[in-house]
Every structure is written in C-alpha cells, then in structure tokens.
Design a protein around this motif. Structure first.
Motif, short mmCIF file in Angstrom:
data_model
loop_
_atom_site.label_atom_id
_atom_site.label_comp_id
_atom_site.label_asym_id
_atom_site.label_seq_id
_atom_site.Cartn_x
_atom_site.Cartn_y
_atom_site.Cartn_z
N ARG A 268 0.85 -1.20 0.00
CA ARG A 268 0.00 0.00 0.00
C ARG A 268 0.90 1.26 0.00
NH1 ARG A 268 -1.79 3.45 3.62
NH2 ARG A 268 -3.76 4.49 3.21
N ASP A 269 1.91 1.27 0.89
CA ASP A 269 2.83 2.42 0.94
C ASP A 269 3.58 2.57 -0.38
OD1 ASP A 269 2.18 3.15 3.51
OD2 ASP A 269 3.74 1.89 4.42
N ALA A 270 3.98 1.42 -0.94
CA ALA A 270 4.71 1.48 -2.22
C ALA A 270 3.82 2.09 -3.31
CB ALA A 270 5.16 0.08 -2.62
N TRP A 271 2.53 1.78 -3.24
CA TRP A 271 1.61 2.34 -4.24
C TRP A 271 1.51 3.86 -4.06
CZ3 TRP A 271 -0.02 2.31 -8.75
CH2 TRP A 271 -1.21 2.91 -9.14
N LEU A 272 1.48 4.32 -2.78
CA LEU A 272 1.46 5.77 -2.53
C LEU A 272 2.73 6.42 -3.10
CD1 LEU A 272 0.02 5.85 1.12
CD2 LEU A 272 -1.19 6.32 -1.02
N ASP A 273 3.87 5.68 -2.98
CA ASP A 273 5.12 6.20 -3.55
C ASP A 273 5.02 6.32 -5.07
OD1 ASP A 273 6.18 6.25 -1.00
OD2 ASP A 273 7.20 4.31 -1.21
N MET A 274 4.36 5.35 -5.69
CA MET A 274 4.20 5.40 -7.15
C MET A 274 3.35 6.61 -7.56
SD MET A 274 5.99 3.00 -8.52
CE MET A 274 7.17 3.33 -7.23
#
Ligand code: URA
Length: 286
Positions: A268-274
């Motif tokens: 989920r955090d990685a998606w926010l980074d994307m």
C-alpha cells in the motif's frame, strides 16, 4: 573397513556441501578446482600406512594438507581472485563520456572481485533518455544469468508497479548500485559499494536524469548518505548533487520490490510512492 570409511567420507562431504549451499554458496571461487575425493583418499591411504607407526605421527599426518589435484584454471592465473576485494585507487572516469564507454570501463575494471564470481556484468536496461533513473541494489541470480537488471521475480513486480502509473522499460532507465551479483545474493559490503561508486556517479552524470527513484535502503543510503531506513525516508524527495555539476536531481525513496514480495503489507505504501512519483514526473517532465 575401507568401504565404511569411504561411505563416511562421502556423507561428510555431502554434509559440507549442503552446509555451503544453505549458506548461499553457489560458485567456486578458487582459481583451480580441487578434487577432494582424490585428496581425501590419498590422505586416508597415507593415514592407514602411518597407523602402524606411533600415534603422534598419525596426528601429524591427519593435519597434512591434502594434495592439490588437477588443474585447469578457468581464469588466468594473474586474476586477483583472493586478493583485496576492492580497488585501492579511485578510477578517474572524467574522460568516459558515453554509456558504452562506461560499460566497457567496468568490464576492464579489476577493483571489485564480485566481477570474478559473477557470470555477467549487469549494466542497465531501459531508456537512458527517459529522464527517470531507477536504482536498485545489486543483480540477483536471473539478472546475473541474463546480464539485465530486474528480470527476476522482483523485476516482474517492479514492472507491474510501473505499469500502474503508465510507465514501462521504454519510459524509465534502470540500473543498480553494484553491477555484479554478490554470491548467493548476500548483501553488498561497504567496500564493494565504495569500489563501484565512482562508476555509478559517472553513470548518473552521463544519464543526467530529471528524477531518480531509489529502490530500497542500500540505494538510498548510498545515494543520500543517510542512515535511516526506507520506512523513514520514503514519502518525500531529497536532492542528489551531480558530480562536478552545480545541479541537483530529486531522489524519491521507495521499498525494494524484493522486500515487497516478502512483506506484502507494505505494498500500500509502495503504491502511494508510485502516485508521488507520477505527480513529480508531471511537474518535472511535463
Ligand atoms: N534486485 C536488485 O536490486 N537489482 C536487480 O537487478 C535485481 C534484483
């Protein structure tokens, strides 16, 4: 009696091998192969002969180094396989002014012994003119075999993350902190990173990206000189100073895809980074 002894030798040889495999050893790095079966058999015979003598002699014989057998070195003898693992002298790369020349200078660089355990140099993939440079840690097994970064399981996840924000290998450029695979995928040592860093710095200068994405903690620490982990560093961007240039390039830090495979709750955090990456791209690369 000798059957029992050779069965035991075989068992302990297999146990030693299994132990090494468990530790991640997947390459022999000695300049010449050693056939331990022959060496041990010779030592056994030697020991059996000495049994008739006194026990002190037996102890001495059992410590004697077994003979080295057979020896077709797969690399020139001068190769510094067991020498210092890193360069003592920083290479001067100022005259290296193309990516092809930089890859060639790595091929001829002898300052990092990872080169001798790796199968291939893993230089980069993607589009160097895209403006976006992704930097991972070091090649894994698939990358080492194919000579391209991020082609294994973590590469497939990376591709899916990029697709989610409309990017692919034609619209980003990908490299690693280290261009050679550390044996067994162990973490790179600081000495290996330092030896290869001048090449990465030159790589970044030649590509002159508008945005850098650091994949994982090793890349973030190396590029930013910070000691915090990714969890603390992600979610905002930092400035990277180009070598010999007053310009800076924003660096976004996110989780390494291999970590996301092990810790899916972080996706989920990685998606926010994307999403942050996409926003920065629309600001920086309109
Ligand atoms: N992990 C990395 O950091 N880089 C690769 O190229 C593959 C896996």
């Amino acid at each position: 009696m000798s059957d029992i002894r050779s069965t035991e030798s075989l068992r302990s040889l297999l146990a030693m091998l299994q132990w090494q495999v468990d530790l991640g050893v997947d390459e022999t790095i000695a300049p010449a192969a050693q056939d331990w079966r022959i060496a041990w058999a010779a030592a056994d015979t030697d020991r059996a002969g000495q049994m008739t003598a006194d026990t002190d002699t037996v102890r001495t014989v059992s410590r004697r180094a077994p003979p080295v057998v057979a020896v077709v070195p797969d690399r020139p003898a001068a190769t510094p396989l067991l020498a210092e693992p890193v360069a003592q002298v920083t290479p001067d790369l100022r005259a290296v002014d193309t990516l092809a020349a930089l890859a060639e200078s790595l091929r001829t660089f002898d300052g990092c012994t990872l080169k001798y355990s790796a199968t291939n140099l893993v230089f980069a993939d993607g589009n160097p003119n895209s403006g976006v440079m992704l930097i991972g840690e070091a090649p894994g097994e698939d990358e080492d075999r194919q000579g391209r970064p991020f082609v294994g399981p973590s590469g497939r996840l990376l591709d899916r993350m990029l697709t989610g924000i409309g990017l692919d290998r034609a619209t980003v450029y990908i490299t690693n902190i280290l261009p050679w695979r550390p044996p067994g995928n162990r973490s790179p040592t600081q000495a290996e990173i330092s030896a290869c860093l001048p090449f990465l710095e030159r790589h970044i200068t030649l590509v002159a990206p508008r945005l850098i994405v650091s994949l994982g903690g090793t890349a973030a620490k190396t590029l930013l000189g910070r000691h915090e982990g990714v969890t603390r560093l992600r979610g905002r961007h930092y400035e990277y100073s180009l070598q010999g240039d007053a310009r800076t390039v924003p660096v976004l830090v996110t989780f390494h895809p291999a970590y996301l495979l092990r810790s899916p709750a972080r996706k989920r955090d990685a998606w926010l980074d994307m999403i942050l990456l996409k926003r920065l791209l629309s600001e920086r690369l309109p």
